[in-house]
Design an enzyme around this catalytic site. Structure first.
Site, PDB file in Angstrom:
ATOM      1  N   ASP A   1      -4.244  -1.059  -1.759  1.00 51.33           N
ATOM      2  CA  ASP A   1      -5.927  -0.265  -1.434  1.00 51.33           C
ATOM      3  C   ASP A   1      -6.499  -0.169  -2.219  1.00 51.33           C
ATOM      4  OD1 ASP A   1      -7.175  -1.488   1.419  1.00 51.33           O
ATOM      5  OD2 ASP A   1      -7.188   0.929   1.965  1.00 51.33           O
TER       6      ASP A   1
ATOM      7  N   HIS B   1     -10.920   0.796  -3.083  1.00 50.43           N
ATOM      8  CA  HIS B   1     -12.198   0.772  -2.305  1.00 50.43           C
ATOM      9  C   HIS B   1     -13.163   1.240  -3.497  1.00 50.43           C
ATOM     10  CE1 HIS B   1     -10.328  -0.685   1.858  1.00 50.43           C
ATOM     11  NE2 HIS B   1      -9.746   0.613   1.949  1.00 50.43           N
TER      12      HIS B   1
ATOM     13  N   LYS C   1      -6.793  -4.933  -2.947  1.00 46.69           N
ATOM     14  CA  LYS C   1      -7.251  -5.272  -1.846  1.00 46.69           C
ATOM     15  C   LYS C   1      -8.899  -4.639  -1.323  1.00 46.69           C
ATOM     16  CE  LYS C   1      -3.641  -4.258   1.322  1.00 46.69           C
ATOM     17  NZ  LYS C   1      -5.175  -3.817   2.164  1.00 46.69           N
TER      18      LYS C   1
ATOM     19  N   HIS D   1     -17.559   2.839   0.310  1.00 45.40           N
ATOM     20  CA  HIS D   1     -16.693   1.381   1.429  1.00 45.40           C
ATOM     21  C   HIS D   1     -17.212   1.415   2.175  1.00 45.40           C
ATOM     22  CE1 HIS D   1     -13.910  -1.451   2.921  1.00 45.40           C
ATOM     23  NE2 HIS D   1     -14.612  -1.812   1.846  1.00 45.40           N
TER      24      HIS D   1
ATOM     25  N   CYS E   1      -2.339  -2.983   7.429  1.00 48.74           N
ATOM     26  CA  CYS E   1      -1.453  -3.513   6.339  1.00 48.74           C
ATOM     27  C   CYS E   1      -0.561  -4.635   6.668  1.00 48.74           C
ATOM     28  CB  CYS E   1      -2.124  -2.809   4.866  1.00 48.74           C
ATOM     29  SG  CYS E   1      -4.149  -2.522   4.999  1.00 48.74           S
TER      30      CYS E   1
ATOM     31  N   ASP F   1       0.433  -1.571  -0.235  1.00 48.11           N
ATOM     32  CA  ASP F   1      -0.093   0.371   0.209  1.00 48.11           C
ATOM     33  C   ASP F   1       0.831   1.129   0.041  1.00 48.11           C
ATOM     34  OD1 ASP F   1      -2.257  -1.501  -0.039  1.00 48.11           O
ATOM     35  OD2 ASP F   1      -2.807  -1.169   2.529  1.00 48.11           O
TER      36      ASP F   1
ATOM     37  N   HIS G   1     -10.625   6.907   0.807  1.00 51.58           N
ATOM     38  CA  HIS G   1      -9.657   7.369   0.931  1.00 51.58           C
ATOM     39  C   HIS G   1      -8.893   5.762   0.024  1.00 51.58           C
ATOM     40  CE1 HIS G   1      -9.455   3.903   3.898  1.00 51.58           C
ATOM     41  NE2 HIS G   1      -8.325   3.216   3.414  1.00 51.58           N
TER      42      HIS G   1
HETATM   43  C1  VGL Z   1      -4.551   0.683   5.602  1.00 55.22           C
HETATM   44  C2  VGL Z   1      -6.198   1.584   6.674  1.00 55.22           C
HETATM   45  C3  VGL Z   1      -7.236   1.308   6.133  1.00 55.22           C
HETATM   46  C4  VGL Z   1      -3.082   0.168   5.482  1.00 55.22           C
HETATM   47  C5  VGL Z   1      -5.285   0.446   4.689  1.00 55.22           C
HETATM   48  O1  VGL Z   1      -2.754  -0.122   4.533  1.00 55.22           O
HETATM   49  O2  VGL Z   1      -2.015   0.300   6.365  1.00 55.22           O
HETATM   50  N1  VGL Z   1      -4.997   1.119   6.922  1.00 55.22           N
HETATM   51  N2  VGL Z   1      -7.099   0.649   5.013  1.00 55.22           N
HETATM   52 ZN    ZN Z   2      -8.499   1.310   2.793  1.00 55.42          ZN
END
Ligand code: VGL
Ligand code: ZN
Length: 218
Positions: free
Chosen positions: A58, A60, A117, A64, A162, A20, A93
């Site tokens: 990430d 979404h 994901k 979401h 993550c 990410d 996000h």
């Molecule tokens: C993440 C919060 C929400 C991460 C992703 O990449 O750690 N944290 N979505």
């Molecule tokens: Zn996320």
């Protein structure tokens, strides 16, 4: 022996999993992790050691269920009980197709695979392996098995979400897991970093620094 440092010799069965490293998790982004972009230099330094590099993204839908904005009266960083358990609510996000969801422009890596994901609006997915219901696979595991991967070195964002959950699931699926701490930054939400490190210790997740990695000894 005193002062003996563990060195990790990287070979064909090792994977670098870069989690990410996207605009929204870097300074100026919607869910900026403090110093998030500082992970890029160490990642680029070790990447040439690896034959296998996988990125996660990430990704979404705009509606979401992990977004606080989807829940009337809720604010980001509150915890809400969803069908599959407690879920932290986040600012909007990494909406698929948005610039915030793009990889950071300085992450100039040749990846052999990209695992997206979090695309199901009903369930979040911190881990690269399973959604937050801990059951629904993302599809990454068969890709790694086909390539003969045995050890997974992890870096990216965020250490305590993550990256951390990906490392724990890697262990659960029988891989060795090593988190490269200088290649990560944490969100640090209500003790999340310390809790994750306790989980690492229990699950047998190793921690190391990028400087501990070397090319195979001849
Ligand atoms: C993440 C919060 C929400 C991460 C992703 O990449 O750690 N944290 N979505
Ligand atoms: Zn996320």
């Amino acid at each position: 022996m005193a002062n003996q440092k563990t060195v990790w010799s990287i070979g064909a069965r090792d994977l670098l999993l870069v989690v990410d490293v996207q605009n929204d998790f870097c300074p100026g982004g919607a869910l900026a992790v403090p110093e998030g972009d500082a992970v890029i230099a160490p990642i680029l330094r070790v990447a040439p050691l690896f034959q296998h590099v996988v990125l996660t993204q990430d990704w979404h839908p705009a509606d979401h269920s992990s977004f606080a904005a989807m829940h009337a009266g809720r604010k980001p960083y509150e915890v809400l009980e969803l069908e599959y358990g407690p879920q932290v609510l986040w600012p909007v996000h990494c909406v698929m197709g948005s610039s915030g969801a793009e990889f950071h422009a300085k992450l100039t890596l040749q990846a052999s695979y990209v695992q997206r994901k979090g695309s199901d609006a009903r369930v979040d997915s911190y881990s690269a392996f399973f959604e937050n219901d801990r059951r629904t696979p993302t599809g990454l595991e068969p890709v790694l098995c086909a390539r003969g991967i045995e050890r997974i070195f992890l870096a990216g964002l965020a250490y305590d979400f993550c990256v951390g959950y990906s490392a724990l699931d890697a262990r659960r699926r029988g891989f060795e897991a090593i988190v490269l701490q200088d290649g990560c930054r944490a969100i640090d939400l209500n003790g999340s970093r310390e809790r994750m490190e306790e989980n690492f210790a229990q699950a047998g997740v190793c921690v190391a620094q990028t400087g501990d990695l070397t090319a195979p000894l001849q």
